[in-house]
Every structure is written in C-alpha cells, then in structure tokens.
Design a protein around this motif. Structure first.
Motif, PDB file in Angstrom:
ATOM      1  N   LYS A 277       3.605  10.250  -8.940  1.00  0.00           N
ATOM      2  CA  LYS A 277       2.935  10.577 -10.195  1.00  0.00           C
ATOM      3  C   LYS A 277       2.265  11.956 -10.110  1.00  0.00           C
ATOM      4  O   LYS A 277       2.389  12.784 -11.007  1.00  0.00           O
ATOM      5  CB  LYS A 277       1.873   9.488 -10.487  1.00  0.00           C
ATOM      6  N   THR A 278       1.606  12.141  -8.970  1.00  0.00           N
ATOM      7  CA  THR A 278       0.957  13.433  -8.782  1.00  0.00           C
ATOM      8  C   THR A 278       1.982  14.575  -8.830  1.00  0.00           C
ATOM      9  O   THR A 278       1.775  15.612  -9.480  1.00  0.00           O
ATOM     10  CB  THR A 278       0.227  13.485  -7.412  1.00  0.00           C
TER      11      THR A 278
ATOM     12  N   LYS B 217       4.021   5.717  -5.148  1.00  0.00           N
ATOM     13  CA  LYS B 217       4.028   5.852  -6.611  1.00  0.00           C
ATOM     14  C   LYS B 217       2.986   6.843  -7.080  1.00  0.00           C
ATOM     15  O   LYS B 217       3.235   7.677  -7.960  1.00  0.00           O
ATOM     16  CB  LYS B 217       3.790   4.461  -7.231  1.00  0.00           C
ATOM     17  N   GLU B 218       1.833   6.675  -6.446  1.00  0.00           N
ATOM     18  CA  GLU B 218       0.758   7.613  -6.822  1.00  0.00           C
ATOM     19  C   GLU B 218       1.174   9.050  -6.549  1.00  0.00           C
ATOM     20  O   GLU B 218       0.994   9.959  -7.379  1.00  0.00           O
ATOM     21  CB  GLU B 218      -0.519   7.278  -6.022  1.00  0.00           C
TER      22      GLU B 218
ATOM     23  N   LYS C  45       2.495   1.701  -3.263  1.00  0.00           N
ATOM     24  CA  LYS C  45       1.509   2.172  -4.227  1.00  0.00           C
ATOM     25  C   LYS C  45       1.200   3.646  -4.023  1.00  0.00           C
ATOM     26  O   LYS C  45       1.185   4.450  -4.956  1.00  0.00           O
ATOM     27  CB  LYS C  45       0.221   1.325  -4.069  1.00  0.00           C
ATOM     28  N   LYS C  46       1.042   3.981  -2.764  1.00  0.00           N
ATOM     29  CA  LYS C  46       0.725   5.383  -2.430  1.00  0.00           C
ATOM     30  C   LYS C  46       1.848   6.297  -2.882  1.00  0.00           C
ATOM     31  O   LYS C  46       1.636   7.372  -3.454  1.00  0.00           O
ATOM     32  CB  LYS C  46       0.517   5.500  -0.902  1.00  0.00           C
TER      33      LYS C  46
ATOM     34  N   ASP D 239       0.821  -1.213   0.000  1.00  0.00           N
ATOM     35  CA  ASP D 239       0.000   0.000   0.000  1.00  0.00           C
ATOM     36  C   ASP D 239       0.852   1.260   0.000  1.00  0.00           C
ATOM     37  O   ASP D 239       0.597   2.227  -0.727  1.00  0.00           O
ATOM     38  CB  ASP D 239      -0.907   0.006   1.238  1.00  0.00           C
TER      39      ASP D 239
END
Ligand SMILES: Nc1ncnc2c1ncn2[C@@H]1O[C@H](COP(=O)(O)OP(=O)(O)O)[C@@H](O)[C@H]1O
Ligand SMILES: [Mg+2]
Length: 356
Positions: A15-16, A11-12, A8-9, A5
């Motif tokens: 990306k943001t 990475k997110e 993933k966070k 998690d």
C-alpha cells in the motif's frame, strides 16, 4: 501468528509503495506541467523580445527616413530660396543694364562729336589770334580769366578720361548682361573666358579696394585655348562668382590675421588669385581658381560643400555658395568640383565639365 503478520506487513508495504508511486506520478505530472508552463512562458518571452527588436528596427528606419526627408527638405528649400533670389537678382540686373545702356550710348556716341566741335572752335580761335594778334582789352582779359592756354592743353586729356569712363560703363553694362544671361536661351554654347571676365568686372571694386587696407588683389589669368562650351551660362557665372568671392574673403581674412598676430612688416602679403583654364586629357574643360589666402584645415574641407556650412560671421556667410556651386557643376553639368587646401597655404578650386 507470524505468517499473518508478514502478510499484513506485506500488504501495508504494498500500500505504501502504491501511495508512493501515486505521489511520484503526481509530482511527475506536476513537474511536466511546470515544465510546460515555463516553456510557454519562454516562448512568449521570445516572441515579445523579437517583436520588440522588430519595432526597434522599424523605429530606427523611420528615424532614418525622417532624417533623409528633413535633409531633402532643407536642400529643396535652399534651392528654392537661392533660385528665387538669383532669378530676382537676374531680372533686376538685366533691367538695370538695359536702362543704363541707352543713356550711356548717348554719352559715348556724342563724345566724339563734342571733341570734334571743341577742336574746331579752338582752331578757329587760333586762326583769329593769327589774324588779329592784338585783340580788344576785354577779349585779352577774358582770355586770361578762362586760362585759354590751359584749356587748349587740358581739353584732350579731359575728353580722353571721359571716353575711358564711358567705355568703362559700357563694359560694366555688358558684363552685367553676360552675367545675368537673361537675354539668352538657357543651355547654349558660350565662351567660358567671357563669363569669368564679366564676373571679374562685377567684382572689380572688391579686388581693387579690399577691406582691411589690403593691397590690391592681383588677378593672374592663365587662359588656355578653349572651344565654346555648351552649358547653363548664367549658372556657370554664378559658380565663378561664388568661388572668387570666397577667395577674396580668404585673402582679406589672412591679412586681418597677419595684422592681429602683429609680427611686424615681415609679412609681405601679395594677395593673388590665379585663374587657369585648359582641356584635360579626357577632353573636359578645366578651370582652376586658386588664392593664397588663409586656406583651411581638413575639418572645414570635408564640410565645404554642405548646405549652410560656414565659418564666417553671421550676416557675412550663408554657407550656400559652394553647396549651390556643387549642385550646378555636378548635377546640372555632370562635372566635377574639388578643393585642395591646407591651413595657411591658400586654396585651389578645380572645376571640370564635359564638353558636349
Ligand atoms: N578660398 C577659400 N579659402 C578658405 N576657406 C574657404 C575658401 N572657400 C570656401 N572656404 C570655406 O568654406 C566655407 C563655405 O563656403 P560657402 O559655401 O561659399 O559659404 P560662405 O562663403 O557663405 O561661408 C566658408 O565659410 C569657408 O570657411
Ligand atoms: Mg561663399
């Protein structure tokens, strides 16, 4: 579960962040572009403004040039008209003077003889009366009819006044010639006083019989000793004429004004023109012409020599007299022409020209 998690966070988030960064970059680029555009606009505007300013200056210069050209044209036209008028007048005056000169000489030349002959005849009659004291009745009657005694007494007076008249015509003719100066070279040595006097002779009728029941205008001459002066004599006379005519006009106006305000006879106006000549310290010839007429205020005095400036009625004044005089004195002779005047206190014009 948890670490995935996170990853993933993360990475997110990354990306943001990337997106945001890109957005930021783009907006930075936009800003830059905008700035560039506005800079370009500004410089264009500046150019336009400076071009406008330049053309405004150019227009103003052009306007000034046009105004100058118009002024020059007016002056030129004035000079042309005046010189044309003056030369036409000069030719006419000289012509008339020439034509009158001969017949006047017949009269003047023969007057002496005529007087002599009459006196001879009278003496003969006296002689007859001595030897024939008692003539025939017819002769006696005729003596009474023709009033012989009166004739004897009057004859001298008669011839005298005829002589004075003929002399006067000769004088006028001579003045007309002096005034027009057509018979002489342009630039020559002349007697300034002769020029002034001939102008006064020509203006005599306006001095003796001014308008508006003005008493005769007295001319007081105060001539100094002057050498003969090299000048354009005809033009100089024109200047004397212009200034003296103005003085006469000013004297006439002052009487008209006095008559209008009607303060009674307390105004004892003695119209006078004083003409004074002499040599200045720096060896120039000076001629002063003063009148005790209405004078003028500051406003008139500053415009005095402007072409077409006149305070006189249409048809009476052209406003050219002093403008022309100024040109003749300053430009033609390298002299000075000045006016001193106050309202009600007359005016004085001073001419100075260098002696060459
Ligand atoms: N002696 C004077 N006294 C008062 N005003 C004068 C005299 N001479 C000139 N002026 C003034 O100057 C003006 C310009 O004179 P001038 O150039 O001779 O033109 P004009 O006589 O045709 O008016 C006159 O109209 C008058 O107002
Ligand atoms: Mg005048």
């Amino acid at each position: 579960m948890e670490p995935i998690d996170y990853e993933k966070k993360l990475k997110e988030l990354e990306k943001t962040v990337r997106t945001l960064k890109k957005k930021l970059e783009r907006s930075e680029a936009d800003r830059q572009q905008l700035e560039n555009v506005s800079e370009v606009r500004e410089s264009i505007l500046k150019n336009v403004i400076s071009e406008l300013e330049e053309s405004q200056i150019a227009i103003k210069n052009r306007g000034d040039e046009l105004e100058d050209a118009l002024k020059n044209l007016k002056t030129l036209q004035m000079k042309l008209v005046e010189s044309e008028k003056m030369s036409a007048l000069g030719v006419m005056v000289a012509g008339i003077a020439h034509e009158i000169n001969n017949p006047v000489n017949f009269i003047y030349g023969n007057l002496n003889y005529a007087q002599q002959y009459f006196q001879d005849l009278l003496r003969l009659i006296v002689l007859y009366q001595k030897y024939y004291p008692e003539p025939a009745l017819e002769i006696k009657k005729e003596i009474e009819v023709i009033e012989l005694e009166f004739i004897k007494k009057d004859l001298d007076k008669l011839f005298q006044s005829m002589t004075v008249g003929a002399e006067r015509i000769s004088e006028i003719v001579k003045s007309l010639r002096t005034f027009s100066r057509l018979d002489e070279a342009e630039f020559k040595s002349v007697d300034i006083h002769e020029g002034i006097d001939s102008t006064l002779v020509i203006l005599n009728n306006r001095l003796k019989l001014p308008a508006a029941n003005l008493p005769e205008i007295k001319v007081i001459k105060n001539y100094g000793k002057l050498p003969s002066i090299k000048c354009y004599a005809g033009q100089m006379n024109q200047v004397f004429m212009n200034i003296i005519v103005n003085a006469i006009d000013a004297l006439e106006s002052s009487l008209l004004k006095a008559a209008k305000t009607d303060t009674g006879q307390s105004i004892t106006h003695h119209p006078e023109i004083q003409i004074k000549t002499g040599i200045t310290d720096n060896n120039w010839v000076e001629i002063r012409i003063a009148d005790n007429g209405i004078g003028m205020d500051e406003k008139v005095r500053t415009k005095l020599f402007d072409p077409f400036f006149t305070t006189k009625a249409v048809g009476k004044g052209t406003g050219l007299g002093l403008a022309i005089s100024y040109q003749i004195i300053i430009e033609l002779h390298g002299g000075k022409l000045e006016c001193y005047s106050e309202p009600g206190k007359g005016a004085e014009f001073m001419i100075q020209i260098p002696i060459r």
